[in-house]
Write a protein that holds these residues in place. Structure first.
Motif, mmCIF file in Angstrom:
data_model
loop_
_atom_site.group_PDB
_atom_site.id
_atom_site.type_symbol
_atom_site.label_atom_id
_atom_site.label_comp_id
_atom_site.label_asym_id
_atom_site.label_seq_id
_atom_site.Cartn_x
_atom_site.Cartn_y
_atom_site.Cartn_z
ATOM 1 N N ASN A 1 6.882 -17.284 -4.559
ATOM 2 C CA ASN A 1 8.232 -17.490 -5.085
ATOM 3 C C ASN A 1 8.778 -18.799 -4.518
ATOM 4 O O ASN A 1 9.226 -18.864 -3.369
ATOM 5 N N THR B 1 11.409 -20.788 -4.236
ATOM 6 C CA THR B 1 12.865 -20.954 -4.336
ATOM 7 C C THR B 1 13.315 -22.317 -3.819
ATOM 8 O O THR B 1 14.370 -22.825 -4.225
ATOM 9 N N PRO C 1 16.867 -18.849 -6.489
ATOM 10 C CA PRO C 1 17.207 -18.295 -5.176
ATOM 11 C C PRO C 1 18.219 -17.159 -5.331
ATOM 12 O O PRO C 1 18.870 -17.038 -6.374
ATOM 13 N N SER D 1 22.154 -20.708 -6.923
ATOM 14 C CA SER D 1 21.064 -21.199 -7.765
ATOM 15 C C SER D 1 21.558 -22.163 -8.843
ATOM 16 O O SER D 1 22.695 -22.085 -9.294
ATOM 17 N N SER E 1 19.199 -16.687 -13.066
ATOM 18 C CA SER E 1 18.563 -15.645 -12.270
ATOM 19 C C SER E 1 17.559 -14.847 -13.099
ATOM 20 O O SER E 1 16.740 -14.101 -12.555
ATOM 21 N N ASP F 1 12.842 -15.058 -13.056
ATOM 22 C CA ASP F 1 12.501 -14.405 -11.802
ATOM 23 C C ASP F 1 10.993 -14.158 -11.692
ATOM 24 O O ASP F 1 10.209 -14.585 -12.543
#
Length: 488
Positions: A209, A211, A353, A357, A361, A364
């Protein structure tokens, strides 16, 4: 300091794409903004040569081969003992040797430049269909062995031409983005075959991930532009729920029926401005629209259509999972190929994140995993831990590797950014220092890769790092002592 005439091997990246479209903010295919700028009309040479390559380097029983494309540029080569620069092509069709800073280095060191196309990409596909089963030989590990075998074959061919059996020129490897990672990994795994390597924006750390990617976009944008981008994301998310069809039409992306595909497309459109050194082309009109009380979604849609699709040349199709499931082999069809590497080796999942962000979202981890399953079937999963264990991630334990990164590049957090004596790293800090700035110069979009540092907001910063690169190349080539091999 003695200056040897080396042979340079150049690896070109993240990720980079064909004219019909590119890749995600990854390291490499239509959704891969990683190495996008490898496409250019400016080449040192476009004359094709071919080499018989082994399909599976790890099988003692499988002796199948395929034709692999390569290029050579000998105009600056100081025969017979000049160095050889190996320029590694990455995750896209390799149409020649780009006329970027490699030409300056080759002229300075009297080097030949050779460049090998990555297996499966461009015209170097072993199969007539890119089914999941046929893609099982597509990996960085196989690609590194390709480079090693090619390096030995090319050296022997050179020796045969000049009737000097057993001779070994000094080799140096270069790469940008994913190719930058390959450059570092080649030095790590085959230290006896090269005097050193340059990993420009080399993404050596596989990340599940990622981020930090989105966080860097916010930092590069600055507070004012970041706030506007976040407001646009909020407005898009709301509009997607209430009137998704009209919203997609506004961005010229009606074919992207999956919300995640559409939102990834919009996120990448913002990323490219910072990744390739043109932040003002995005931020200036958006901040002005905010101050004037204009429709921000409309302002962003204009940027996406005019710049991202229009000037930069991205195809909306490359974000469409229906397109990515197509197994037809095409010289410029790198999208599916890079996603396979993403879904099996490196991930680089650019997820939002948990707070603050830029991107939606909805982009993901589940979106990425569903995409991998949809494209390649059950059982396909990015073995990030295995990749990092095999190569070392940012703890890579090689030597004589130079790592360079641009301060505004979101990919730099997957690169090595801390120096050690045998692996110095440099961050080029300036307003428009992005992906591969040391080799490409600024700005990096539209597709200009002539490497002119005067276009950078801080050309002195770029030139300082370039001088450091030259010093390391000079030293490490001299330490090969004419053997072409470096074991330290």
């Amino acid at each position: 300091m003695a200056t040897m005439r080396p042979v340079l091997v150049f690896v070109s990246l993240l990720f980079v794409v064909d004219p019909s479209g590119f890749t995600h903010g990854f390291v490499m295919a239509p959704r891969n903004l990683l190495g996008r700028l490898s496409e250019s009309s400016s080449y040192l040479t476009t004359k094709e040569f071919w080499f018989d390559q082994t399909l599976d380097h790890y099988s003692p029983y499988d002796h199948r081969q395929f034709k692999q494309r390569y290029y050579e540029f000998l105009d600056y080569f100081q025969v017979p003992d000049g160095p050889i620069f190996l320029k590694i092509c990455g995750e896209s069709s390799c149409r020649g040797i780009s006329n970027d800073y490699i030409s300056v280095l080759a002229k300075k060191f009297g080097a030949a430049v050779v460049s090998l196309e990555h297996r499966y990409y461009g015209k170097s596909s072993p199969f007539k269909s890119h089914t999941t089963e046929n893609l099982k030989y597509l990996s960085s590990k196989q690609a590194l062995f390709d480079l090693a075998v090619f390096r030995q074959w090319y050296q022997e061919s050179l020796n045969l031409k000049r009737n000097k059996p057993g001779a070994d020129n000094s080799w140096f490897v270069f790469g940008i983005s994913y190719s930058g990672a390959l450059s570092a990994w080649f030095r790590l795994k085959f230290p006896h075959l090269t005097c050193g390597s340059l990993a420009s924006s080399g993404v050596v750390l596989a990340v599940y991930n990622y981020t930090e990617f989105d966080k860097q976009v916010g930092e590069s944008a600055g507070p004012e532009c970041k706030a506007v981008l976040q407001e646009i994301t909020e407005l898009v998310d709301q509009s997607l729920e209430s009137n998704g069809k009209e919203l997609r039409k506004q961005f010229g992306a009606t074919e992207l029926e999956i919300d995640g595909d559409f939102l990834y497309f919009l996120a990448d459109a913002a990323v490219v401005a910072f990744q390739y050194g043109n932040p003002d082309v995005l931020c200036t009109p958006l901040v002005e629209a905010e101050k004037a009380g204009e429709n921000l979604v409309a302002a962003y849609a204009k940027y996406v259509k005019d710049y991202y699709v229009g000037t930069f040349g991205v195809s909306v199709e490359t974000y469409n999972q229906k397109h990515l499931k197509n197994t037809t082999v095409s010289e410029y069809g790198s999208d599916r190929l890079w996603w396979f590497q993403v879904c099996t080796e490196v991930a680089y999942f650019q997820v939002a994140p948990s707070n603050d962000s830029i991107r939606s979202s909805k982009v993901d981890t589940k979106y990425h995993l569903d995409l991998c399953k949809n494209l390649f079937g059950e059982g396909i999963y990015p073995e990030v831990d295995v990749t990092n264990t095999y190569y070392g991630g940012t703890k890579i334990a090689g030597s004589k590797i130079v790592f360079t990164n641009g301060s505004q590049d979101p990919w730099r957090h997957a690169s090595k950014q801390t120096s050690s004596p045998d692996m110095p790293s440099y961050i080029i800090t300036c307003h428009n220092c992005g992906h591969g700035t040391d080799m490409r110069g600024c700005p990096q979009s539209p597709l200009r890769i002539e490497g002119n540092a005067q276009n950078c907001s801080s050309p002195d910063a770029v030139n300082k790092v370039r001088q450091k690169m030259i010093e390391h190349i000079d030293l490490w080539l001299s330490e090969c002592k004419g053997t072409g091999r470096s074991y330290m």
